[in-house]
Design a protein around this motif. Sequence first.
Motif, mmCIF file in Angstrom:
data_model
loop_
_atom_site.group_PDB
_atom_site.id
_atom_site.type_symbol
_atom_site.label_atom_id
_atom_site.label_comp_id
_atom_site.label_asym_id
_atom_site.label_seq_id
_atom_site.Cartn_x
_atom_site.Cartn_y
_atom_site.Cartn_z
ATOM 1 N N PRO A 47 28.414 37.645 46.339
ATOM 2 C CA PRO A 47 28.996 38.286 45.145
ATOM 3 C C PRO A 47 27.986 38.460 44.009
ATOM 4 C CG PRO A 47 30.541 36.711 46.054
ATOM 5 C CD PRO A 47 29.236 36.509 46.793
ATOM 6 N N TYR A 60 36.173 40.749 41.375
ATOM 7 C CA TYR A 60 36.343 40.199 42.721
ATOM 8 C C TYR A 60 37.659 39.463 42.839
ATOM 9 C CZ TYR A 60 31.279 40.727 43.360
ATOM 10 O OH TYR A 60 30.014 41.221 43.462
ATOM 11 N N ALA A 81 36.745 37.844 37.864
ATOM 12 C CA ALA A 81 37.389 37.435 39.120
ATOM 13 C C ALA A 81 38.872 37.173 38.879
ATOM 14 C CB ALA A 81 36.717 36.182 39.668
ATOM 15 N N GLY A 108 34.699 44.556 44.108
ATOM 16 C CA GLY A 108 33.839 44.166 45.221
ATOM 17 C C GLY A 108 34.682 43.460 46.270
#
Length: 193
Positions: A47, A60, A81, A108
């Motif tokens: 990541p 993410y 995230a 992602g």
Amino acid sequence: MGLYQFGQFVCRCFLSSSYKVEIVGKENIPSEGGVLLCANHISNFDPPLLGAYIDRQIHYMAKQELFEKPILKGLLPRLGAFPVKRGMSDKQALRRAMNLLKDGEMIGLFPEGTRSKDGVLRKGLAGAGFFALRTEATVIPCAIIGPYERKKRLKLVYGKPLDFTAYREEKRSAEEATAYIMEHIGQLIEEHK
């Protein structure tokens, strides 16, 4: 400089001093609009690598357990995230990702769902195909070519955008769309290793 940009800077410094990082195809990433970056997954460093060398922020999905750790639960959301419950259909996480893509953000994803300990590309889960079919996001296949070994070459390849127009018109399944993405990730690995 915001927290995410500072994190990118720190990651760039660490990655560039630890490995011989080579970035290919950065020009394939649109400067605006929803983008789905789909990469193979070989390390916990994937990541940071995926986002350290590009100008846009990546969001993410991260496993729920990480958000239960004292330091990470406050830090991860500030870094873009959001939690996902693994092993089940997490509608809240799916909705969050869909909204981010529709709002022109970048997500992602590692379609394999978990790290490949031997580096062999595995079959992808349906989630990547689901997002590719249900949004107008640009889908970029990415290949991470290791190993993550000190001073060894580490290559990140951003492929050309994939066209899902026919898949949407033909109402193809999420599994088929994911297989198409994985095929392109595999091609990038073969072409650039």
